[in-house]
Motif scaffolding. Structure first.
Motif, PDB file in Angstrom:
ATOM      1  N   GLY A  78      37.514  52.243  40.289  1.00  0.00           N
ATOM      2  CA  GLY A  78      38.699  51.633  39.701  1.00  0.00           C
ATOM      3  C   GLY A  78      39.026  50.322  40.377  1.00  0.00           C
ATOM      4  N   THR A  79      40.038  49.654  39.879  1.00  0.00           N
ATOM      5  CA  THR A  79      40.466  48.362  40.445  1.00  0.00           C
ATOM      6  C   THR A  79      41.736  48.561  41.256  1.00  0.00           C
ATOM      7  OG1 THR A  79      41.753  47.822  38.471  1.00  0.00           O
ATOM      8  CG2 THR A  79      39.446  47.080  38.532  1.00  0.00           C
ATOM      9  N   PHE A  80      41.974  47.671  42.174  1.00  0.00           N
ATOM     10  CA  PHE A  80      43.216  47.686  42.950  1.00  0.00           C
ATOM     11  C   PHE A  80      43.783  46.282  43.014  1.00  0.00           C
ATOM     12  CE2 PHE A  80      39.809  46.964  46.010  1.00  0.00           C
ATOM     13  CZ  PHE A  80      40.290  45.920  46.761  1.00  0.00           C
ATOM     14  N   LEU A  81      45.083  46.188  43.245  1.00  0.00           N
ATOM     15  CA  LEU A  81      45.790  44.904  43.285  1.00  0.00           C
ATOM     16  C   LEU A  81      46.959  45.037  44.252  1.00  0.00           C
ATOM     17  CD1 LEU A  81      45.804  42.075  41.770  1.00  0.00           C
ATOM     18  CD2 LEU A  81      47.657  43.043  40.402  1.00  0.00           C
ATOM     19  N   LEU A  82      46.911  44.274  45.341  1.00  0.00           N
ATOM     20  CA  LEU A  82      47.994  44.266  46.322  1.00  0.00           C
ATOM     21  C   LEU A  82      48.599  42.866  46.340  1.00  0.00           C
ATOM     22  CD1 LEU A  82      49.634  45.564  48.595  1.00  0.00           C
ATOM     23  CD2 LEU A  82      47.842  44.862  50.189  1.00  0.00           C
TER      24      LEU A  82
END
Length: 304
Positions: A78-82
């Motif tokens: 999956g993708t992550f975004l911080l």
């Protein structure tokens, strides 16, 4: 008669040489008396226009892809975004030195150098997938931009009150030869497989050879015959915008962490010019900067 003329020539020549020497010495002495130098420590602020840095780079997220463990040994990518946006850099302090040489009572030649630096910091909490596990993380982010410059130009006294007051305008050409941008991302993992561990990413890039034309006006008030305090305001205009290059990235993240990171700022694979990620992590945009903007300076002038 011819012999007399021949014997007189050395005396005439000596006399002429002596006259030339005396005239030259007097002129040199007069010029020396008229010539003056000044040395000036200078401090102030520069307010550059850094729109793409403030509205682009500083809003770029820490994003990417990772393998996340769901149930048992079953994992899905999956993708992550911080997001941890930085406050804008509106101005930064500068400090330098300047020498001035008196060409006449109204005109002074000037030469000098200075350094400028500004930084922005922010903190945020979020979640990152590391080693297949979603983990809570505390993030500190810092961006710093700096430059060194060399300049030369001239100053024209418009109103002159000897040993009391000078009002003047000035123009100078500035060569910015050392521009550095550095961005630090520090992660502290609150839980998960790397609980209590810290991991960092440091991104650095550079530029050089930027020309600025600066014009301004100022005033100096004399405290002593040899000492005055000056106040100046000016505007610097760049010949062209510039791009950051020569990227270097250092990181503590390992291959076993199963993270594929899209760093907030990176070199374009074709041009090697730096580009920044969109605020929503959807893609990269070219980065161009300029140091166009106002300057305000305070100086101490020491005459000798």
């Amino acid at each position: 008669m011819r012999d007399k003329i021949l014997t007189c020539k050395p005396h005439i020549l000596h006399g002429l040489l002596l006259a030339v020497f005396l005239i030259t010495s007097n002129v040199a002495y007069a010029r020396q008396e008229a010539s003056e130098w000044s040395f000036s420590p200078v401090v102030g602020i520069h307010v550059p226009s850094l729109k793409q840095l403030n509205e682009g780079v500083f809003r770029a997220p820490f994003s990417g892809r990772a393998d996340v463990l769901l149930v048992g040994d079953t994992a899905t990518q999956g993708t992550f975004l911080l997001k941890n946006p930085l406050p804008s850099i509106d101005y930064g302090p500068s400090a330098g030195i300047e020498f001035q040489w008196k060409m006449s009572d109204e005109i002074w030649f000037l030469i000098g150098g200075s350094s400028w630096e500004a930084a922005s910091e922010a903190s945020a909490n979020g979640v990152l997938p590391i080693q297949g596990v979603l983990s809570r993380v505390s993030n500190s982010r810092r961006g710093k931009l700096s430059y060194n410059e060399f300049f030369m130009g001239w100053r024209h006294n418009v109103i002159r009150r000897p040993e009391k007051l000078n009002l003047y305008y000035r123009a100078s050409l500035h060569e910015i030869f050392d521009i550095d941008y550095r961005e630090d991302w520090a992660f502290f993992f609150v839980d998960g497989p790397v609980e209590s561990f810290r991991k960092n990413i440091v991104i650095q890039s550079q530029a050089t050879g930027v020309l600025l034309l600066q014009v301004g006006f100022g005033a100096e008030l004399f405290l002593r015959k040899w000492l005055s305090i000056g106040f100046e305001s000016g505007y610097a205009y760049g010949v062209r915008d510039f791009s950051l290059r020569d990227s270097r990235v250092r990181t503590d993240f390992l291959d076993t962490d199963n993270l594929f990171v899209d760093v907030p700022i990176r070199p374009n694979p074709k041009t090697q010019n730096m580009e920044y990620n969109s605020e929503n992590g959807s893609g990269y945009n070219p980065l161009t900067l300029s140091f166009n903007g106002w300057k305000a300076l305070i100086r101490a002038n020491i005459y000798y």
